[in-house]
Design an enzyme around this catalytic site. Structure first.
Site, mmCIF file in Angstrom:
data_model
loop_
_atom_site.group_PDB
_atom_site.id
_atom_site.type_symbol
_atom_site.label_atom_id
_atom_site.label_comp_id
_atom_site.label_asym_id
_atom_site.label_seq_id
_atom_site.Cartn_x
_atom_site.Cartn_y
_atom_site.Cartn_z
ATOM 1 N N SER A 18 0.808 -1.186 -0.060
ATOM 2 C CA SER A 18 -0.128 -0.027 -0.024
ATOM 3 C C SER A 18 0.963 1.154 -0.086
ATOM 4 O O SER A 18 1.704 1.438 -1.080
ATOM 5 C CB SER A 18 -1.089 -0.111 1.106
ATOM 6 O OG SER A 18 -1.864 1.011 1.136
ATOM 7 N N ASP A 43 -2.726 6.096 -3.473
ATOM 8 C CA ASP A 43 -1.699 5.676 -2.827
ATOM 9 C C ASP A 43 -1.022 4.454 -3.426
ATOM 10 O O ASP A 43 -1.288 4.196 -4.754
ATOM 11 C CB ASP A 43 -2.355 5.099 -1.394
ATOM 12 C CG ASP A 43 -3.213 3.862 -1.684
ATOM 13 O OD1 ASP A 43 -3.928 3.788 -2.533
ATOM 14 O OD2 ASP A 43 -3.150 3.126 -0.757
ATOM 15 N N ASP A 71 -1.075 1.282 -4.004
ATOM 16 C CA ASP A 71 -2.072 0.169 -4.823
ATOM 17 C C ASP A 71 -3.395 0.662 -4.975
ATOM 18 O O ASP A 71 -4.083 -0.056 -5.545
ATOM 19 C CB ASP A 71 -2.151 -0.952 -3.766
ATOM 20 C CG ASP A 71 -2.927 -0.862 -2.449
ATOM 21 O OD1 ASP A 71 -2.972 0.419 -2.144
ATOM 22 O OD2 ASP A 71 -3.576 -1.715 -1.842
ATOM 23 N N ASP A 85 -6.108 1.924 -3.930
ATOM 24 C CA ASP A 85 -7.424 1.758 -3.228
ATOM 25 C C ASP A 85 -7.631 3.013 -2.432
ATOM 26 O O ASP A 85 -8.894 2.901 -1.693
ATOM 27 C CB ASP A 85 -7.320 0.265 -2.490
ATOM 28 C CG ASP A 85 -6.661 0.404 -1.139
ATOM 29 O OD1 ASP A 85 -5.538 1.287 -0.996
ATOM 30 O OD2 ASP A 85 -6.527 -0.492 -0.352
#
Length: 444
Positions: free
Chosen positions: A99, A238, A240, A242
């Site tokens: 992340s 961010d 990843d 999400d």
């Protein structure tokens, strides 16, 4: 939480806290678990960090050794994996990502056949296998599986996004910070295809620059870009993709609390806010609750973590929930946070109302907030100490209804987190330091 799997999967420094052997074992167990009656179909995605290839192929090797058919999606947003599991009927899916963490960390998130975070009992079984408490017999002969590089997956995902938010973005000028991460695979192409004029920064991943002074956790460059240019909105993802943090035309941050406020008001106005409910975590700003009250919108709090937000939404069929960090879930459409979906929802609201982000944010006063982490030897002992809670109660009494204090343990580190919201930054500093000093002097 288990020994390895926290609220957001296994995470650690690549080849230290998270090893290749662990990836292989996770792949093996999932291949076996879902392959008892047939070859399991497993989807694997990754972000752009250097160790992603290693863990992706380790997971694939483990799964194919147990007979699985593995589909490699390549660099993609985490929510793409979640959606495609459901759409294409995979048995489960895996995302290789840490992340918003630095490139040298990585993580493994596991999703069930519904694209939701894997059930706790399955994760505990995987942990037992990693710890040698159970064994598996590897497949041989024609029962060994194989892997495929799946080229069409991202196109299917992006087409779905445009179907559920079919907004014409002609005339919009958008600045995007892709964090040198997963959003590089989808954000510009999607926004451009909807007619927007898009200019991007942090859009050249090299394996080690993911999240480095960019993205939703470091949006300063994007703010400057929007402030100096003639942009309608800035979008910061961010690692990843999400999560989303937006920037208004003045260069001011529009975080998850603002997004929940804007979306809940709009959804209520068009009768899409099911049960008139907005789901937040305990870290949402006091100002958000006061603004929701003023708009006669109900809310409920959960522990910190999108896992808990989703559980509350799923249990009660609530359509909107999320975190201050920009992890927003639109349960009518998806079972996990999706930064690009959130961006499209915001743009749709701007288009349909004819209002700017500044105008849509009116009525929300965000209380100054200060969070400090205190390192301790035993966080459980600290939070069981009545003397500490007496200090916390004194702060609560002094704040009354013009602020609040929240003291909680970190889910992954030996830390106690102390957060205060108050009318001024000075009051936040005063009250946080009082509690921090007490914890440090107590030497837990």
């Amino acid at each position: 939480m288990g020994k390895y799997f926290g609220t957001d999967g296994v995470r650690g420094r690549a080849n230290e806290g998270l090893t290749l052997d662990m990836a292989i074992q996770i792949g093996q167990y999932l291949g076996m678990y879902y392959g008892k009656e047939k070859h399991a179909r497993i989807l694997i995605g990754k972000d752009t960090r250097l160790s992603g290839d290693m863990f992706e192929l380790g997971l694939a090797a483990g799964a194919t050794s147990m007979g699985a058919q593995v589909y490699l999606l390549g660099v993609c947003p985490t929510p793409a994996v979640s959606y495609l599991i459901q759409k294409e009927r995979f048995d489960c899916g895996i995302m290789v990502s840490a992340s918003h963490n630095p490139y040298y960390d990585n993580g493994i998130k596991v999703f069930n056949h519904n694209g939701e975070k894997m059930e706790e009992d399955v994760l505990l079984q995987i942990e037992d296998y990693i710890d040698g408490k159970s064994t598996l017999t590897l497949n041989t002969g024609d029962k060994i599986g194989e892997y495929f590089e799946w080229q069409d997956g991202l196109e299917i995902y992006m087409s779905w996004l445009k179907e559920i938010v079919p907004v014409d973005l002609s005339g919009f000028k958008i600045a995007v910070d892709n964090a040198n991460g997963s959003a590089t695979s989808t954000a510009i192409e999607t926004l451009d295809s909807l007619g927007a004029t898009v200019e991007a920064i942090s859009n050249s991943p090299n394996g080690i620059n993911i999240n480095k002074n960019c993205g939703s956790t470091h949006p300063e460059k994007l703010q400057q870009m929007v402030k100096e240019g003639d942009y309608d909105i800035g979008l910061a993802f961010d690692g990843d993709a999400d999560r989303l943090i937006a920037v208004n035309a003045k260069g001011e941050l529009v975080d998850g609390d603002y997004i929940l406020y804007i979306c809940s008001r709009y959804m209520k106005s068009v009768n899409r806010l099911n049960k008139n409910m907005c789901v937040t975590t305990v870290m949402a700003n006091l100002g958000l609750y006061k603004a929701l009250d003023a708009n006669k919108i109900d809310y409920v709090q959960t522990p910190v973590g999108d896992k808990y937000v989703f559980e509350e939404m799923q249990k009660n069929d609530y359509y909107l929930g999320g975190e201050q960090s920009g992890h927003i879930i639109f349960y009518e459409n998806a079972v996990t946070g999706d930064g690009l979906l959130t961006a499209l929802k915001l743009l749709e609201i701007m288009k349909n109302t004819g209002k700017s982000l500044e105008e849509l944010s009116e009525g929300l006063f965000i209380y100054p907030q200060l969070l400090k982490n205190v390192k301790v030897n035993d966080k459980e002992a600290a939070l069981k100490d009545e003397a500490l809670w007496k200090v916390i109660k004194e702060v609560e009494d002094e704040l009354k209804d013009e602020g609040r204090i929240l003291v909680r343990p970190s889910g992954t580190e030996p830390l106690v987190r102390v957060m205060v919201e108050a009318k001024t930054d000075e009051l936040c500093q005063l009250y946080v330091q009082r509690v921090v000093d007490f914890i440090e002097e107590s030497q837990y």
